[in-house]
Design a protein around this motif. Structure first.
Motif, short mmCIF file in Angstrom:
data_model
loop_
_atom_site.label_atom_id
_atom_site.label_comp_id
_atom_site.label_asym_id
_atom_site.label_seq_id
_atom_site.Cartn_x
_atom_site.Cartn_y
_atom_site.Cartn_z
N TYR A 1 0.93 -1.20 0.07
CA TYR A 1 -0.02 0.09 -0.12
C TYR A 1 0.94 1.12 0.09
CZ TYR A 1 -3.69 3.24 1.55
OH TYR A 1 -4.70 4.27 1.60
N GLN A 2 0.82 2.22 -0.95
CA GLN A 2 1.70 3.42 -1.06
C GLN A 2 3.11 3.07 -1.38
OE1 GLN A 2 0.31 5.90 2.21
NE2 GLN A 2 -1.38 6.52 1.25
N ALA B 1 1.96 3.00 6.58
CA ALA B 1 0.61 2.90 6.92
C ALA B 1 0.55 1.68 7.82
CB ALA B 1 -0.04 2.71 5.79
N ALA B 2 1.07 0.61 7.54
CA ALA B 2 1.30 -0.65 8.37
C ALA B 2 1.67 -0.11 9.70
CB ALA B 2 1.85 -1.79 7.69
N LEU B 3 2.50 0.38 9.93
CA LEU B 3 3.16 0.84 11.33
C LEU B 3 2.26 1.68 12.00
CD1 LEU B 3 6.97 1.44 10.32
CD2 LEU B 3 6.14 -0.37 12.20
N ALA B 4 1.62 2.85 11.22
CA ALA B 4 0.93 3.70 12.00
C ALA B 4 -0.33 3.08 12.41
CB ALA B 4 0.44 4.72 11.01
N HIS B 5 -0.92 2.23 11.86
CA HIS B 5 -2.41 1.39 12.10
C HIS B 5 -2.05 0.18 12.71
CE1 HIS B 5 -4.20 4.46 9.73
NE2 HIS B 5 -3.57 4.42 8.88
N GLY B 6 -0.81 -0.30 12.83
CA GLY B 6 -0.65 -1.56 13.59
C GLY B 6 -0.97 -2.58 13.02
N VAL B 7 -0.75 -2.70 11.61
CA VAL B 7 -1.39 -3.87 10.74
C VAL B 7 -0.37 -4.98 10.88
CG1 VAL B 7 -2.17 -4.52 8.29
CG2 VAL B 7 -2.68 -2.20 9.42
N GLN B 8 -0.61 -5.95 11.66
CA GLN B 8 0.14 -6.95 11.91
C GLN B 8 1.70 -6.58 12.03
OE1 GLN B 8 -0.76 -10.23 9.06
NE2 GLN B 8 -2.90 -10.02 9.51
N ASP C 1 -11.07 0.71 10.50
CA ASP C 1 -9.84 1.56 9.74
C ASP C 1 -9.98 1.18 8.50
OD1 ASP C 1 -7.76 2.84 8.83
OD2 ASP C 1 -6.86 2.86 11.04
N ILE C 2 -10.41 1.98 7.58
CA ILE C 2 -10.61 1.78 5.96
C ILE C 2 -9.38 1.66 5.67
CG2 ILE C 2 -11.33 2.56 3.86
CD1 ILE C 2 -13.68 1.18 5.58
N GLU C 3 -8.26 2.40 6.01
CA GLU C 3 -7.09 2.55 5.19
C GLU C 3 -6.29 1.40 5.75
OE1 GLU C 3 -3.58 5.94 4.14
OE2 GLU C 3 -3.86 5.72 6.08
N ALA C 4 -6.35 1.03 7.26
CA ALA C 4 -5.75 -0.22 7.45
C ALA C 4 -6.13 -1.57 6.86
CB ALA C 4 -5.88 -0.22 9.20
N VAL D 1 -4.40 -1.88 3.60
CA VAL D 1 -3.21 -2.05 3.73
C VAL D 1 -3.08 -3.63 3.92
CG1 VAL D 1 -1.24 -2.22 5.37
CG2 VAL D 1 -2.44 -0.08 4.95
N LEU D 2 -4.04 -4.21 4.46
CA LEU D 2 -4.10 -5.71 4.60
C LEU D 2 -4.23 -6.50 2.97
CD1 LEU D 2 -6.11 -7.17 7.65
CD2 LEU D 2 -3.52 -7.53 7.00
N LEU D 3 -5.54 -5.80 2.29
CA LEU D 3 -5.76 -6.13 1.13
C LEU D 3 -4.64 -6.26 0.10
CD1 LEU D 3 -8.23 -7.58 -0.41
CD2 LEU D 3 -8.91 -5.22 -0.91
N SER D 4 -4.01 -5.00 0.13
CA SER D 4 -2.76 -4.87 -0.77
C SER D 4 -1.98 -5.73 -0.21
CB SER D 4 -2.27 -3.49 -0.73
OG SER D 4 -3.13 -2.51 -0.71
#
Length: 462
Positions: free
Chosen positions: A66-67, A72-79, A304-307, A310-313
């Motif tokens: 993503y981007q 974004a993964a770090l900011a949103h805590g995505v795994q 969180d739509i952006e988070a 990030v997962l889907l990407s």
């Protein structure tokens, strides 16, 4: 007689797993993932609910598609941050007697010789309660951090995996005879050298000449899970998997996965009905329907739509920051995750998913359905999913840790037991006993019992 419904708990040693954004909920305790008590409390809860196992997900990379960045993964805590799942097993095993542990380990980046020892050790320490979710990896970031420019192609990863399994089967099943350990204190002999065998493996990807370092553990080979539903992944599952994990938002796509998997297993000469299939789902329930609906609405506010994108990407290898939220999703073939987008685009032939709708959907519980209602309503839906798709149970994601699992244990398990659709006590023995009613060894007909070792040491020396 209707078959019983089975539960696993889908977890990860991180702050944000399958419900991106829900770690911000006031009641969520995911930020305690570094606290041993967080995991022992969960283990006791799941054993109270007679779950088959806690199913521990893992990845070796970060979600940086993503981007084109991991920000974004770090900011949103995505795994991320993300700790090792295997280290949790001894903690939870000490707190329980029956609960199984399915650990996700990517074979692409770890040598089978050392990995076989690690799993044998855990099988010993848990008294035969360990399972392995076999994955080949799907993140290029993992490959880069392990010295490669990019990961192997999708199908070549499975070619490597087939040989990897042959190596660990030889180590687990063939290196030590059943009677190799004599433990004779009078003669001072612990293991009989004549009954311990070098495996002498020489293949395309691996050269392993020696013996397995561990004496036989209760199961020898851990219970084997697998989660791929691509054509190559399905062929791999047909040879190796005892249980599989599928995910999709609707019954249509889940039934297709289940039918294809069972057909492939039969084509491989095994009993297709012996394959245990768990489908991902999230249950939101309470003492009343009103309570359940209120929780659902509350949880939706934290998605969180952006988070989620990030997962889907990361799952698909497609940078969804490049698409408007109202753009429609089409199936995009990528090495990262061939079935991730297909589960949306093929779930309902009459529905077209937008990027926003897909993000909202995976924002609660990932790619599986969200089942909302009181105990009776949820039980009705679970029975419908089981009976209409041919699956055997559910890999339950959570919205809020550990409230989601507690609600299932307190409300859903008793209702299913009243209907005769859920166990009332554990079977004694190994994880394989718990899941299949027999064990602890792999069935004689399984590929893992059919491998053979050679005495041709000259070939390895060449």
């Amino acid at each position: 007689m209707s078959k019983a419904i089975r539960f696993n708990a889908f977890q990860m040693n991180t702050v944000g797993h399958q419900s991106p954004g829900l770690w911000t909920h006031a009641r969520d305790r995911s930020d305690r993932y570094t606290d041993p008590a967080h995991w022992t409390e969960l283990a006791r809860l799941l054993e109270k609910g007679l779950f088959d196992a806690v199913f521990l997900a893992d990845v070796l990379g970060v979600y940086d598609v993503y981007q084109g960045s991991l920000d974004a993964a770090l900011a949103h805590g995505v795994q991320v941050p993300l700790n090792d799942p295997l280290a949790l097993v001894p903690l939870m095993a000490q707190a329980t007697t029956h609960l199984g542990f399915g650990v996700t380990c990517a074979l692409t980046y770890e040598h089978p010789y050392t990995f076989a020892r690690r799993l044998s050790t855990l099988d010993h320490l848990t008294g035969g309660r360990i399972g392995w979710n076999i994955v080949t990896g799907y993140l290029d970031s993992a490959a880069r951090n392990l010295g490669l420019d990019q990961q192997l192609s999708h199908d070549e990863r499975y070619d490597l995996a087939d040989e990897y399994l042959d190596v660990v089967y030889k180590l687990w099943e063939k290196s030590w005879d059943d009677d190799a350990v004599v433990n004779d204190k009078v003669r001072g002999v612990y293991a009989d050298p004549a009954r311990v065998h070098a495996i002498n493996h020489l293949g395309r990807y691996y050269r392993v000449p020696g013996i397995h370092l561990c004496e036989p553990s209760p199961q020898r080979t851990p219970l084997l899970y697998q989660a791929g539903t691509s054509p190559r992944g399905t062929r791999f599952a047909a040879r190796h998997a005892e249980a599989t994990f599928v995910s999709g938002p609707g019954k249509t796509v889940v039934k297709r996965y289940a039918d294809d998997l069972r057909a492939a297993v039969r084509q491989a000469g095994r009993d297709g009905d012996s394959l245990v299939i768990y489908a991902q789902a999230l249950i939101i329930t309470g003492a009343t329907e009103a309570q359940a609906r209120a929780k659902h609405e509350d949880y939706l506010k934290h998605v969180d739509i952006e988070a989620a994108l990030v997962l889907l990407s990361g799952w698909t290898g497609v940078d969804f920051s490049r698409f408007p939220l109202d753009a429609t999703i089409d199936y995009i073939d990528s090495d990262a995750g061939r079935s991730a987008l297909a589960s949306f685009s093929q779930a309902d032939p009459d529905r077209t998913w937008t990027v926003r709708e897909a993000a909202q959907h995976i924002g609660l519980g990932g790619r599986g359905p969200v089942i909302v209602g009181d105990a009776r309503q949820v039980a009705d839906q679970l029975e419908s999913w089981l009976d209409e798709t041919g699956i055997d149970g559910f890999n339950l994601a959570f919205a809020v840790a550990h409230d989601s699992m507690a609600d299932v244990v307190d409300h859903i398990v008793p209702e299913l037991q009243r209907r005769g659709r859920y166990r009332t006590q554990y079977e004694q023995g190994s994880l394989r006993h718990k899941v299949f009613g027999h064990g602890p060894r792999l069935p004689e007909s399984h590929a893992g019992r059919q491998v053979s070792i050679t005495n041709d040491t000259a070939a390895l020396a060449a």
